[in-house]
Design an enzyme around this catalytic site. Sequence first.
Site, PDB file in Angstrom:
ATOM      1  N   TYR A 117      -8.431  26.111  17.912  1.00  0.00           N
ATOM      2  CA  TYR A 117      -7.118  26.487  17.371  1.00  0.00           C
ATOM      3  C   TYR A 117      -7.296  27.671  16.417  1.00  0.00           C
ATOM      4  O   TYR A 117      -7.777  27.506  15.296  1.00  0.00           O
ATOM      5  CB  TYR A 117      -6.535  25.280  16.627  1.00  0.00           C
ATOM      6  CG  TYR A 117      -5.040  25.280  16.463  1.00  0.00           C
ATOM      7  CD1 TYR A 117      -4.307  26.461  16.410  1.00  0.00           C
ATOM      8  CD2 TYR A 117      -4.343  24.089  16.357  1.00  0.00           C
ATOM      9  CE1 TYR A 117      -2.936  26.448  16.259  1.00  0.00           C
ATOM     10  CE2 TYR A 117      -2.969  24.060  16.204  1.00  0.00           C
ATOM     11  CZ  TYR A 117      -2.277  25.248  16.153  1.00  0.00           C
ATOM     12  OH  TYR A 117      -0.915  25.233  15.991  1.00  0.00           O
ATOM     13  N   LYS A 136      -2.271  30.638  17.139  1.00  0.00           N
ATOM     14  CA  LYS A 136      -1.013  30.424  16.415  1.00  0.00           C
ATOM     15  C   LYS A 136      -0.417  31.790  16.110  1.00  0.00           C
ATOM     16  O   LYS A 136      -1.013  32.590  15.387  1.00  0.00           O
ATOM     17  CB  LYS A 136      -1.308  29.655  15.124  1.00  0.00           C
ATOM     18  CG  LYS A 136      -0.172  29.505  14.149  1.00  0.00           C
ATOM     19  CD  LYS A 136       1.036  28.801  14.716  1.00  0.00           C
ATOM     20  CE  LYS A 136       0.731  27.470  15.340  1.00  0.00           C
ATOM     21  NZ  LYS A 136       1.877  26.754  15.886  1.00  0.00           N
ATOM     22  N   ASP A 164       1.214  30.481  20.662  1.00  0.00           N
ATOM     23  CA  ASP A 164       2.295  29.635  20.135  1.00  0.00           C
ATOM     24  C   ASP A 164       2.925  30.292  18.915  1.00  0.00           C
ATOM     25  O   ASP A 164       2.438  30.139  17.795  1.00  0.00           O
ATOM     26  CB  ASP A 164       1.725  28.262  19.749  1.00  0.00           C
ATOM     27  CG  ASP A 164       2.762  27.364  19.095  1.00  0.00           C
ATOM     28  OD1 ASP A 164       3.966  27.710  19.142  1.00  0.00           O
ATOM     29  OD2 ASP A 164       2.381  26.308  18.545  1.00  0.00           O
ATOM     30  N   ASN A 212       6.302  21.722  21.275  1.00  0.00           N
ATOM     31  CA  ASN A 212       6.267  20.595  20.340  1.00  0.00           C
ATOM     32  C   ASN A 212       7.384  20.788  19.319  1.00  0.00           C
ATOM     33  O   ASN A 212       7.345  20.222  18.237  1.00  0.00           O
ATOM     34  CB  ASN A 212       4.925  20.496  19.615  1.00  0.00           C
ATOM     35  CG  ASN A 212       4.645  21.697  18.734  1.00  0.00           C
ATOM     36  OD1 ASN A 212       4.088  22.680  19.218  1.00  0.00           O
ATOM     37  ND2 ASN A 212       5.029  21.652  17.465  1.00  0.00           N
ATOM     38  N   HIS A 225      -0.245  17.869  20.475  1.00  0.00           N
ATOM     39  CA  HIS A 225      -0.020  18.680  19.272  1.00  0.00           C
ATOM     40  C   HIS A 225      -0.839  18.144  18.099  1.00  0.00           C
ATOM     41  O   HIS A 225      -1.183  16.967  18.075  1.00  0.00           O
ATOM     42  CB  HIS A 225       1.475  18.585  18.944  1.00  0.00           C
ATOM     43  CG  HIS A 225       1.882  19.142  17.631  1.00  0.00           C
ATOM     44  ND1 HIS A 225       2.274  18.352  16.565  1.00  0.00           N
ATOM     45  CD2 HIS A 225       1.980  20.413  17.209  1.00  0.00           C
ATOM     46  CE1 HIS A 225       2.601  19.130  15.545  1.00  0.00           C
ATOM     47  NE2 HIS A 225       2.433  20.380  15.907  1.00  0.00           N
TER      48      HIS A 225
END
EC number: 4.2.1.40
Length: 425
Positions: free
Chosen positions: A148, A196, A224, A272, A323
Amino acid sequence: MSSSRISKVVVTPVAFADPPLLNVVGVHQPWALRAIVELHTDTGLVGLGETYADETHLARLDAVAQALPGSDPYDANALRRLVVDVLGKETGGAGASFGGMLDVSSAVDTVYSPFEVACLDLVGRETGRPVSDLLGGAVRDRVPFSGYLFYKWAGHPGSADGGPDDDWGEALNPDQIVAQAKRMVEGWGFGSLKLKGGVFHPDEECAAIEALRDAFPDLPLRLDPNGAWTPETSVKVAERLAGVVEYLEDPTPGIDGMAQVAARTDVPLATNMCVIAFEHLKPAIAADAVQIVLSDHHLWGGLRRSALLGGITDTFGMGLSMHSNSHLGVSLAAMVQLAAATPNLTYACDTHYPWKTQDVVRSGVLDFDDGSVAVPTGPGLGVELDRDLLGELHEQYLSCGVRRREDTVYMRSIEPGFTPNTSRW
Ligand SMILES: O=C([O-])C(=O)C[C@H](O)[C@@H](O)C(=O)[O-]
Ligand SMILES: [Mg+2]
């Protein structure tokens, strides 16, 4: 039939150092909060759960904790009725907000979740079976996670109550994101990467994804931006990144917006944000707004209801991913047990785990190897609390001054003119 009853409930708020990770609504505060739930039985067992620790949520957890002694850990339906009753009296059925990105219309699922997980841990400990067995049986012995990646500052700028600086350094451009990814891949062995976004103009974030593609030709990639783009921009990004990303996650807010994008691209859309409760599934499926749902047992009402979500996505031919928010080892263990027992987990799960430097569980159980965690086969969740560490992180909670997740408020203390980037581009 079990004879054990819940005799004592302890909810301990903890804080752990969190790096300045950037997102659409601001930046992570120096301290991330969690609550550790312990259910003690009259037979001497302890079951564990972990959840958010914003102060409103903590008050609700405490109200349930007071009503729980005497309950049967095997009776999940009675537990849910108790949570509904307690919350009805405490809040009149009000919803909950978790840091600006997650608002839920009812607090029942988020409050119920850590108690349900702790009951399953108890039942597993009593029967000698791992929680994955209680969820239908493990279909895999390792659970894959994706690395991530976050844009981030080098450290928390001059905050008096700031946590220690991290050793990840700054990541504000494609080269620095690739360097961060290399550390994630070399250190944890991740076989897929998620960036992210929602921080910079979409052209810059696309360039970062393209740089990742060049650096890691074989790894699946995701982006995302947490709803930072309009539907029009989302379609343009999807055109640019078609064949480069395995999915785009929440490019634009809301089921309607996602449906507009989905109608104009073949790039799968994941969420999410617009499907975060069972009531959102019907409209989202009817509009074909999302192709992948990210489950999250903290939000969807525990492990059994998350397994139910898995069944629904399977029925409707949707993909399933998982998530995460900043979390500790009890949550990771629960995520691993759930993922182990989910046949149609079609993508590697998210985790913030590499970003934290402290934990409350004894080490050596949940180690990452090749980007995956071996499913614990011992009784229950498979993790044990380290009471010294729990005490240390509780002291940090008491002294850190943070009482709720407030990425926007914290960002404004550094950049006073900041407004969240939701639908900005
Ligand atoms: O997939 C997501 O949307 C998240 O992981 C939400 C988190 O709150 C993330 O944005 C973060 O930690 O800043
Ligand atoms: Mg997301």
